[in-house]
Design an enzyme around this catalytic site. Structure first.
Site, mmCIF file in Angstrom:
data_model
loop_
_atom_site.group_PDB
_atom_site.id
_atom_site.type_symbol
_atom_site.label_atom_id
_atom_site.label_comp_id
_atom_site.label_asym_id
_atom_site.label_seq_id
_atom_site.Cartn_x
_atom_site.Cartn_y
_atom_site.Cartn_z
ATOM 1 N N HIS A 162 0.835 -1.214 0.000
ATOM 2 C CA HIS A 162 0.000 0.000 0.000
ATOM 3 C C HIS A 162 0.864 1.256 0.000
ATOM 4 O O HIS A 162 0.625 2.187 -0.779
ATOM 5 C CB HIS A 162 -0.911 0.011 1.227
ATOM 6 N N GLU A 208 -6.517 9.358 -0.588
ATOM 7 C CA GLU A 208 -6.618 7.912 -0.354
ATOM 8 C C GLU A 208 -7.670 7.258 -1.246
ATOM 9 O O GLU A 208 -7.433 6.190 -1.791
ATOM 10 C CB GLU A 208 -6.942 7.625 1.118
ATOM 11 N N SER A 227 -3.828 0.643 -4.546
ATOM 12 C CA SER A 227 -3.147 -0.503 -3.939
ATOM 13 C C SER A 227 -4.096 -1.625 -3.565
ATOM 14 O O SER A 227 -3.667 -2.628 -2.982
ATOM 15 C CB SER A 227 -2.378 -0.056 -2.694
#
Length: 295
Positions: A162, A208, A227
């Site tokens: 990530h 994000e 991710s």
């Protein structure tokens, strides 16, 4: 944001100096003694790190390298279909290795010439003020452990995949890196906990889990989407709303499920203007006024 502190794996240091990573009962590696010992050892190296020290180098196992190769190959294919063109351009410039897990100093060496950001080790979840505040000096705190080999395409917490495949590819764009730097500068201005949480939640729904319309398509630029093997294919089924800073800073969300509502920018320029503009000017008073207008 970061109610996930209760879900991610806390790290503690005992009176004897032993470092322990506390995995949840649902974690894929919770019943694997070797994995748990490995997580403890990697966390201990991060906790021992001090600014100015050489970045800890992790001797990754063959099993861990295999996980990276599997996930890297799968995500690279999905990025071509679903990732923002701004991210793809940065990804091409960064050119992360697909055949091995890069050390953090290897990531920094590639990233610094592109955007000035460098990576330092983190044992686990970093306190909000420290994590976001470090962006002002273009420092990113990154974990170094790899998810459990039994579930290579899933992790219940941010791991090196990530942090690197998600955030480093995003930070390879100078335009996105400038937004991060504005976050760091904002943290230095903010004094209250509610204002810091508001900022963190806006970051969550943008850097994000942000999506953007490009060339008639909805593509993702958020590191959490970039991710996530599963969510990168599901985000187009979410309810897409226009950028709305007050909504983004106050909306509750569940990190254990795919996000049902995402905020879609009309362009990267709009991300810079609206999200970046918010980070560049936010004050405690502005957040308090916004909260007072909520029903």
């Amino acid at each position: 944001m970061f109610d996930e502190a209760q879900l991610y794996s806390p790290v503690t240091t005992g009176a004897d100096g032993d470092v322990t990573v506390h995995l949840s009962d649902e974690h894929p590696g919770v019943h694997d003694p070797a994995y748990r010992a490995r997580r403890n050892a990697i966390a201990a190296q991060a906790l021992a790190y001090r600014p100015g020290d050489p970045t800890p180098r992790i001797e990754y196992t063959d099993e861990e390298q295999d996980v990276w190769r599997i996930v890297s190959a799968e995500l690279r294919r999905k990025h071509h279909t679903y990732a923002s063109h701004e991210v793809l351009a940065g990804e091409q410039r960064l050119d992360l290795p697909a055949d091995h897990i890069p050390q953090l100093d290897e990531v920094s060496a590639k990233l610094v010439p592109l955007s000035g950001f460098r990576y330092v080790p983190a044992a686990g979840l970093v306190p909000l003020r420290e994590f976001f505040g470090s962006f002002a000096t273009r420092v990113f705190h990154s974990t170094q452990y790899i998810r459990h080999h039994s579930a290579p395409l899933y992790t219940p917490e941010p791991d090196a995949i990530h942090e690197i495949i998600g955030h480093a590819n995003q930070l390879a764009s100078p335009r996105f890196a400038a937004v991060y730097a504005a976050v760091g500068a904002a943290v230095a201005r903010l004094e209250t906990g509610p204002a810091l949480k508001f900022l963190a939640d806006v970051f969550w729904f943008s850097m994000e889990f942000g999506v953007v319309r490009e060339r008639g398509e909805i593509r993702c630029y958020g590191a959490g989407l970039l991710s996530s093997y599963g969510e990168i294919e599901e985000f187009r089924h979410a309810e897409l709303r226009p950028l709305d800073i007050v909504e983004m800073g106050t909306r509750a969300y569940d990190i254990t499920h795919y996000q049902p509502v995402l905020y879609c920018a009309r362009s990267v320029s709009e991300i810079e203007d609206v999200v970046g503009g918010f980070f560049a000017t936010v004050t405690d008073e502005q957040v308090a006024r916004a909260a007072s207008r909520l029903p």
